[in-house]
Design a protein around this motif. Sequence first.
Motif, PDB file in Angstrom:
ATOM      1  N   GLY A 210       0.794  -1.138  -0.064  1.00  0.00           N
ATOM      2  CA  GLY A 210       0.002  -0.031  -0.048  1.00  0.00           C
ATOM      3  C   GLY A 210       0.914   1.304   0.004  1.00  0.00           C
ATOM      4  O   GLY A 210       0.454   2.113  -0.740  1.00  0.00           O
ATOM      5  N   ARG A 211       1.840   1.340   0.934  1.00  0.00           N
ATOM      6  CA  ARG A 211       2.865   2.338   0.883  1.00  0.00           C
ATOM      7  C   ARG A 211       3.516   2.715  -0.465  1.00  0.00           C
ATOM      8  O   ARG A 211       3.817   4.009  -0.914  1.00  0.00           O
ATOM      9  CB  ARG A 211       3.820   2.299   1.987  1.00  0.00           C
ATOM     10  CG  ARG A 211       3.081   2.446   3.478  1.00  0.00           C
ATOM     11  CD  ARG A 211       4.040   2.349   4.456  1.00  0.00           C
ATOM     12  NE  ARG A 211       4.233   1.006   4.821  1.00  0.00           N
ATOM     13  CZ  ARG A 211       5.442   0.579   5.296  1.00  0.00           C
ATOM     14  NH1 ARG A 211       6.441   1.348   5.418  1.00  0.00           N
ATOM     15  NH2 ARG A 211       5.848  -0.666   5.234  1.00  0.00           N
ATOM     16  N   MET A 212       4.036   1.467  -1.181  1.00  0.00           N
ATOM     17  CA  MET A 212       4.515   1.638  -2.496  1.00  0.00           C
ATOM     18  C   MET A 212       3.505   2.330  -3.547  1.00  0.00           C
ATOM     19  O   MET A 212       3.883   3.160  -4.456  1.00  0.00           O
ATOM     20  CB  MET A 212       5.070   0.248  -2.609  1.00  0.00           C
ATOM     21  CG  MET A 212       6.366  -0.042  -2.047  1.00  0.00           C
ATOM     22  SD  MET A 212       7.649   1.123  -2.004  1.00  0.00           S
ATOM     23  CE  MET A 212       8.138   0.750  -3.876  1.00  0.00           C
ATOM     24  N   ALA A 213       2.555   1.786  -3.616  1.00  0.00           N
ATOM     25  CA  ALA A 213       1.346   2.087  -4.417  1.00  0.00           C
ATOM     26  C   ALA A 213       0.934   3.698  -4.093  1.00  0.00           C
ATOM     27  O   ALA A 213       0.816   4.294  -5.297  1.00  0.00           O
ATOM     28  CB  ALA A 213       0.112   1.330  -4.021  1.00  0.00           C
ATOM     29  N   ASP A 214       1.080   4.038  -2.880  1.00  0.00           N
ATOM     30  CA  ASP A 214       0.890   5.467  -2.651  1.00  0.00           C
ATOM     31  C   ASP A 214       2.125   6.354  -3.117  1.00  0.00           C
ATOM     32  O   ASP A 214       2.113   7.497  -3.253  1.00  0.00           O
ATOM     33  CB  ASP A 214       0.407   5.749  -1.253  1.00  0.00           C
ATOM     34  CG  ASP A 214      -0.782   5.128  -0.729  1.00  0.00           C
ATOM     35  OD1 ASP A 214      -1.666   4.988  -1.288  1.00  0.00           O
ATOM     36  OD2 ASP A 214      -1.044   5.122   0.461  1.00  0.00           O
ATOM     37  N   GLY A 215       2.962   5.783  -3.206  1.00  0.00           N
ATOM     38  CA  GLY A 215       4.299   6.108  -3.304  1.00  0.00           C
ATOM     39  C   GLY A 215       4.773   6.326  -4.872  1.00  0.00           C
ATOM     40  O   GLY A 215       5.899   6.561  -5.355  1.00  0.00           O
ATOM     41  N   GLY A 216       3.690   6.083  -5.640  1.00  0.00           N
ATOM     42  CA  GLY A 216       4.158   5.955  -7.084  1.00  0.00           C
ATOM     43  C   GLY A 216       4.229   4.829  -7.934  1.00  0.00           C
ATOM     44  O   GLY A 216       4.804   4.621  -8.990  1.00  0.00           O
ATOM     45  N   TYR A 217       3.944   3.522  -7.064  1.00  0.00           N
ATOM     46  CA  TYR A 217       4.140   2.360  -7.927  1.00  0.00           C
ATOM     47  C   TYR A 217       2.609   1.433  -7.745  1.00  0.00           C
ATOM     48  O   TYR A 217       2.561   0.527  -6.857  1.00  0.00           O
ATOM     49  CB  TYR A 217       5.061   1.455  -7.023  1.00  0.00           C
ATOM     50  CG  TYR A 217       6.665   1.931  -7.392  1.00  0.00           C
ATOM     51  CD1 TYR A 217       7.314   1.829  -8.411  1.00  0.00           C
ATOM     52  CD2 TYR A 217       7.195   2.919  -6.558  1.00  0.00           C
ATOM     53  CE1 TYR A 217       8.494   2.318  -8.994  1.00  0.00           C
ATOM     54  CE2 TYR A 217       8.315   3.555  -6.828  1.00  0.00           C
ATOM     55  CZ  TYR A 217       9.057   3.221  -8.016  1.00  0.00           C
ATOM     56  OH  TYR A 217      10.306   3.882  -8.275  1.00  0.00           O
ATOM     57  N   PRO A 218       1.830   2.158  -8.601  1.00  0.00           N
ATOM     58  CA  PRO A 218       0.325   1.633  -8.092  1.00  0.00           C
ATOM     59  C   PRO A 218       0.218   0.180  -8.524  1.00  0.00           C
ATOM     60  O   PRO A 218      -0.632  -0.519  -8.314  1.00  0.00           O
ATOM     61  CB  PRO A 218      -0.482   2.602  -9.422  1.00  0.00           C
ATOM     62  CG  PRO A 218       0.722   2.948 -10.019  1.00  0.00           C
ATOM     63  CD  PRO A 218       2.068   3.074  -9.464  1.00  0.00           C
ATOM     64  N   ASP A 219       1.151  -0.456  -9.481  1.00  0.00           N
ATOM     65  CA  ASP A 219       1.093  -1.636  -9.903  1.00  0.00           C
ATOM     66  C   ASP A 219       1.910  -2.550  -8.942  1.00  0.00           C
ATOM     67  O   ASP A 219       1.900  -3.820  -9.598  1.00  0.00           O
ATOM     68  CB  ASP A 219       1.755  -2.069 -11.385  1.00  0.00           C
ATOM     69  CG  ASP A 219       0.724  -1.038 -12.430  1.00  0.00           C
ATOM     70  OD1 ASP A 219      -0.508  -1.057 -12.382  1.00  0.00           O
ATOM     71  OD2 ASP A 219       1.282  -0.505 -13.307  1.00  0.00           O
TER      72      ASP A 219
ATOM     73  N   VAL B 256       6.443  -6.667  -4.500  1.00  0.00           N
ATOM     74  CA  VAL B 256       6.933  -6.534  -5.967  1.00  0.00           C
ATOM     75  C   VAL B 256       6.515  -5.136  -6.352  1.00  0.00           C
ATOM     76  O   VAL B 256       5.203  -4.881  -6.852  1.00  0.00           O
ATOM     77  CB  VAL B 256       6.639  -7.752  -7.135  1.00  0.00           C
ATOM     78  CG1 VAL B 256       7.296  -7.297  -8.444  1.00  0.00           C
ATOM     79  CG2 VAL B 256       7.101  -8.937  -6.274  1.00  0.00           C
ATOM     80  N   ALA B 257       7.497  -4.181  -6.652  1.00  0.00           N
ATOM     81  CA  ALA B 257       6.977  -2.916  -7.154  1.00  0.00           C
ATOM     82  C   ALA B 257       6.773  -2.859  -8.435  1.00  0.00           C
ATOM     83  O   ALA B 257       5.960  -2.107  -8.958  1.00  0.00           O
ATOM     84  CB  ALA B 257       8.480  -1.853  -6.852  1.00  0.00           C
ATOM     85  N   LEU B 258       7.348  -3.821  -9.286  1.00  0.00           N
ATOM     86  CA  LEU B 258       7.317  -3.817 -10.759  1.00  0.00           C
ATOM     87  C   LEU B 258       7.424  -5.489 -11.202  1.00  0.00           C
ATOM     88  O   LEU B 258       8.322  -5.866 -10.841  1.00  0.00           O
ATOM     89  CB  LEU B 258       8.051  -2.891 -11.652  1.00  0.00           C
ATOM     90  CG  LEU B 258       7.890  -3.152 -12.905  1.00  0.00           C
ATOM     91  CD1 LEU B 258       6.681  -2.471 -13.650  1.00  0.00           C
ATOM     92  CD2 LEU B 258       9.196  -2.705 -13.699  1.00  0.00           C
ATOM     93  N   SER B 259       6.400  -5.914 -12.132  1.00  0.00           N
ATOM     94  CA  SER B 259       6.646  -7.000 -12.655  1.00  0.00           C
ATOM     95  C   SER B 259       6.626  -6.915 -14.038  1.00  0.00           C
ATOM     96  O   SER B 259       5.515  -6.320 -14.650  1.00  0.00           O
ATOM     97  CB  SER B 259       5.352  -8.209 -12.072  1.00  0.00           C
ATOM     98  OG  SER B 259       5.636  -9.317 -12.494  1.00  0.00           O
ATOM     99  N   THR B 260       7.671  -7.579 -14.889  1.00  0.00           N
ATOM    100  CA  THR B 260       7.601  -7.112 -16.039  1.00  0.00           C
ATOM    101  C   THR B 260       8.325  -8.427 -16.946  1.00  0.00           C
ATOM    102  O   THR B 260       9.031  -9.109 -16.165  1.00  0.00           O
ATOM    103  CB  THR B 260       8.819  -5.867 -16.300  1.00  0.00           C
ATOM    104  OG1 THR B 260       8.780  -5.668 -17.918  1.00  0.00           O
ATOM    105  CG2 THR B 260      10.016  -6.063 -15.669  1.00  0.00           C
ATOM    106  N   ASN B 261       8.226  -8.395 -18.106  1.00  0.00           N
ATOM    107  CA  ASN B 261       8.937  -9.482 -19.046  1.00  0.00           C
ATOM    108  C   ASN B 261      10.401  -9.131 -19.475  1.00  0.00           C
ATOM    109  O   ASN B 261      11.177  -9.933 -20.081  1.00  0.00           O
ATOM    110  CB  ASN B 261       8.130 -10.025 -20.220  1.00  0.00           C
ATOM    111  CG  ASN B 261       6.881 -10.846 -19.724  1.00  0.00           C
ATOM    112  OD1 ASN B 261       7.330 -11.674 -18.655  1.00  0.00           O
ATOM    113  ND2 ASN B 261       5.744 -10.697 -20.178  1.00  0.00           N
TER     114      ASN B 261
END
Length: 168
Positions: A107-116, A130-135
């Motif tokens: 939740g804190r990461m989403a509020d800090g600019g990492y909504p995904d 996980v702040a970002l999940s990518t291929n």
Amino acid sequence: MKALKMILLCGVVALMAASCGTNENNYRKAYEKAKEKESDGIESTIYNRIREQSRDEKIVLGNDTVDVKVEYIAATKAAGFTPAHMQKYNVVVGQFKQLFHAKSLRGRMADGGYPDAIIVETGEPLYYVVALSTNTLLQAAAVADSIAASSPVKLADGFPVIIRATNR
């Protein structure tokens, strides 16, 4: 006669209380039972197999070498995530044994600019935020560098880390 009945009744009650109370044998039985369920209920051979499958890799990416941890992870359904949320490379910003703490950091990461940001888990279970999940490893490395330089929340030592999901 009344006094004798009262004495006998008190004696029976005292015996019952003594036999129902906790003692060293009860504690030992509870301890042995807990030891049987070591590793949060995962049989020790399965737990060891899970840990052995986790390994570290160094991948050359352009002029840089990226450290990647390879591990089997799955999207945490209890937190509302599905396999569709998870990709091959995952920028992990925290690790927890309790889902509650993982949800808080997510939740804190989403509020800090990492909504995904999502939550994934291992078989132990450990919960990773996980702040970002990518291929693409290139994108994962760029985000990990960005978070390392200026994270919206204070991270524990050793984070962020990139995990390559072995099941992707």
